[in-house]
Design a protein around this motif. Sequence first.
Motif, PDB file in Angstrom:
ATOM      1  N   PHE A 137       7.898   8.625  -4.797  1.00  0.00           N
ATOM      2  CA  PHE A 137       8.035   7.430  -3.956  1.00  0.00           C
ATOM      3  C   PHE A 137       6.690   6.744  -3.770  1.00  0.00           C
ATOM      4  O   PHE A 137       6.560   5.530  -3.977  1.00  0.00           O
ATOM      5  CB  PHE A 137       8.630   7.807  -2.604  1.00  0.00           C
ATOM      6  CG  PHE A 137       8.453   6.736  -1.560  1.00  0.00           C
ATOM      7  CD1 PHE A 137       9.206   5.580  -1.614  1.00  0.00           C
ATOM      8  CD2 PHE A 137       7.527   6.894  -0.542  1.00  0.00           C
ATOM      9  CE1 PHE A 137       9.030   4.586  -0.661  1.00  0.00           C
ATOM     10  CE2 PHE A 137       7.344   5.911   0.411  1.00  0.00           C
ATOM     11  CZ  PHE A 137       8.104   4.748   0.351  1.00  0.00           C
ATOM     12  N   VAL A 138       5.672   7.520  -3.400  1.00  0.00           N
ATOM     13  CA  VAL A 138       4.339   6.957  -3.192  1.00  0.00           C
ATOM     14  C   VAL A 138       3.817   6.382  -4.502  1.00  0.00           C
ATOM     15  O   VAL A 138       3.232   5.283  -4.540  1.00  0.00           O
ATOM     16  CB  VAL A 138       3.383   8.033  -2.640  1.00  0.00           C
ATOM     17  CG1 VAL A 138       1.978   7.472  -2.482  1.00  0.00           C
ATOM     18  CG2 VAL A 138       3.886   8.570  -1.310  1.00  0.00           C
ATOM     19  N   PHE A 139       4.042   7.111  -5.580  1.00  0.00           N
ATOM     20  CA  PHE A 139       3.584   6.661  -6.897  1.00  0.00           C
ATOM     21  C   PHE A 139       4.227   5.323  -7.275  1.00  0.00           C
ATOM     22  O   PHE A 139       3.550   4.395  -7.737  1.00  0.00           O
ATOM     23  CB  PHE A 139       3.912   7.728  -7.941  1.00  0.00           C
ATOM     24  CG  PHE A 139       3.758   7.258  -9.353  1.00  0.00           C
ATOM     25  CD1 PHE A 139       2.501   7.178  -9.935  1.00  0.00           C
ATOM     26  CD2 PHE A 139       4.860   6.883 -10.106  1.00  0.00           C
ATOM     27  CE1 PHE A 139       2.345   6.732 -11.240  1.00  0.00           C
ATOM     28  CE2 PHE A 139       4.715   6.443 -11.401  1.00  0.00           C
ATOM     29  CZ  PHE A 139       3.456   6.365 -11.979  1.00  0.00           C
ATOM     30  N   LEU A 140       5.544   5.199  -7.093  1.00  0.00           N
ATOM     31  CA  LEU A 140       6.241   3.972  -7.483  1.00  0.00           C
ATOM     32  C   LEU A 140       5.754   2.766  -6.690  1.00  0.00           C
ATOM     33  O   LEU A 140       5.575   1.675  -7.242  1.00  0.00           O
ATOM     34  CB  LEU A 140       7.745   4.145  -7.309  1.00  0.00           C
ATOM     35  CG  LEU A 140       8.474   4.907  -8.414  1.00  0.00           C
ATOM     36  CD1 LEU A 140       9.944   5.068  -8.061  1.00  0.00           C
ATOM     37  CD2 LEU A 140       8.331   4.195  -9.748  1.00  0.00           C
ATOM     38  N   VAL A 141       5.540   2.951  -5.382  1.00  0.00           N
ATOM     39  CA  VAL A 141       5.077   1.835  -4.552  1.00  0.00           C
ATOM     40  C   VAL A 141       3.706   1.353  -5.025  1.00  0.00           C
ATOM     41  O   VAL A 141       3.471   0.150  -5.210  1.00  0.00           O
ATOM     42  CB  VAL A 141       5.021   2.245  -3.071  1.00  0.00           C
ATOM     43  CG1 VAL A 141       4.373   1.147  -2.227  1.00  0.00           C
ATOM     44  CG2 VAL A 141       6.413   2.551  -2.545  1.00  0.00           C
ATOM     45  N   LEU A 142       2.791   2.300  -5.262  1.00  0.00           N
ATOM     46  CA  LEU A 142       1.443   1.913  -5.678  1.00  0.00           C
ATOM     47  C   LEU A 142       1.420   1.409  -7.121  1.00  0.00           C
ATOM     48  O   LEU A 142       0.679   0.472  -7.454  1.00  0.00           O
ATOM     49  CB  LEU A 142       0.492   3.105  -5.525  1.00  0.00           C
ATOM     50  CG  LEU A 142       0.243   3.555  -4.089  1.00  0.00           C
ATOM     51  CD1 LEU A 142      -0.663   4.765  -4.049  1.00  0.00           C
ATOM     52  CD2 LEU A 142      -0.372   2.420  -3.271  1.00  0.00           C
ATOM     53  N   VAL A 163      -0.319   0.764   3.859  1.00  0.00           N
ATOM     54  CA  VAL A 163       0.211   0.728   5.223  1.00  0.00           C
ATOM     55  C   VAL A 163       1.713   1.002   5.216  1.00  0.00           C
ATOM     56  O   VAL A 163       2.233   1.759   6.042  1.00  0.00           O
ATOM     57  CB  VAL A 163      -0.095  -0.632   5.889  1.00  0.00           C
ATOM     58  CG1 VAL A 163       0.597  -0.730   7.240  1.00  0.00           C
ATOM     59  CG2 VAL A 163      -1.595  -0.814   6.042  1.00  0.00           C
ATOM     60  N   LEU A 164       2.419   0.409   4.258  1.00  0.00           N
ATOM     61  CA  LEU A 164       3.857   0.646   4.132  1.00  0.00           C
ATOM     62  C   LEU A 164       4.146   2.127   3.880  1.00  0.00           C
ATOM     63  O   LEU A 164       5.033   2.725   4.516  1.00  0.00           O
ATOM     64  CB  LEU A 164       4.423  -0.204   2.994  1.00  0.00           C
ATOM     65  CG  LEU A 164       5.891   0.034   2.640  1.00  0.00           C
ATOM     66  CD1 LEU A 164       6.786  -0.371   3.807  1.00  0.00           C
ATOM     67  CD2 LEU A 164       6.267  -0.735   1.377  1.00  0.00           C
ATOM     68  N   ILE A 165       3.386   2.720   2.965  1.00  0.00           N
ATOM     69  CA  ILE A 165       3.560   4.139   2.660  1.00  0.00           C
ATOM     70  C   ILE A 165       3.268   4.983   3.895  1.00  0.00           C
ATOM     71  O   ILE A 165       3.983   5.948   4.205  1.00  0.00           O
ATOM     72  CB  ILE A 165       2.642   4.559   1.499  1.00  0.00           C
ATOM     73  CG1 ILE A 165       3.117   3.914   0.199  1.00  0.00           C
ATOM     74  CG2 ILE A 165       2.590   6.073   1.348  1.00  0.00           C
ATOM     75  CD1 ILE A 165       2.129   4.040  -0.939  1.00  0.00           C
ATOM     76  N   LEU A 166       2.212   4.625   4.623  1.00  0.00           N
ATOM     77  CA  LEU A 166       1.827   5.380   5.814  1.00  0.00           C
ATOM     78  C   LEU A 166       2.922   5.356   6.868  1.00  0.00           C
ATOM     79  O   LEU A 166       3.242   6.383   7.481  1.00  0.00           O
ATOM     80  CB  LEU A 166       0.531   4.801   6.384  1.00  0.00           C
ATOM     81  CG  LEU A 166      -0.162   5.599   7.490  1.00  0.00           C
ATOM     82  CD1 LEU A 166      -0.499   7.001   7.010  1.00  0.00           C
ATOM     83  CD2 LEU A 166      -1.407   4.893   7.961  1.00  0.00           C
TER      84      LEU A 166
END
Length: 205
Positions: free
Chosen positions: A81-86, A125-128
């Motif tokens: 999830f974090v990887f896809l967002v970034l 910020v979204l991920i956080l």
Amino acid sequence: AAVLFNRDFPGKNVLLSLVLLPMMVAPVASALCWKFLFDGQWGAVNYFVQLLGGAKQAWLADPRFALFAVAVADVWLYLPFVFLVLYTSLQVIPSEPLEAALIDGATGWQIFIRVIFPLLVPSFVLILIIRLVDTLRVFDLVYVMTNGGPGGRTATLGFLSYEWIFRHFNMGRGSVVTIFILGSVILISWYFIRVLQSQFLEQAK
């Protein structure tokens, strides 16, 4: 990982599939797999530790390592999830600032720190926000891997709420924890949404 995959190299598609693989695994199934991997007697983690000259550890039964083991499982599960967002954020970064930095003689590290990273702040910020909310309600990994032990060292708020309501039938205390989680999620989300809004307004100016 997102920066690495933001360029072309041999075998990229195969490795990309492996990075995204945890998204296909149910949290309970993932917790069971990691429980077996961290098993103190037959786990694969201890096997590799011994290969490197270390000693066996009771990872899930030792208060020093139990929380670390659960954290490793959580990171593995939510890495895609974090990887896809970034990764998608890197894909839409405009090329003009990067080209201007290259013309000015900036190194790759300087471009990342001074150009790319500031443009990724809204994504961070979204991920956080999402990961903080996830952390407050973690239950399945703890329940399957450690059942809150040893000695309550891995008991999260979500697990404590379940334990007080369904094991001790203490509805009042369990409800208080649940309401606290809800209030915390609302406050955290409100704060970071305000941060995002202020950043977008600054960029618009």
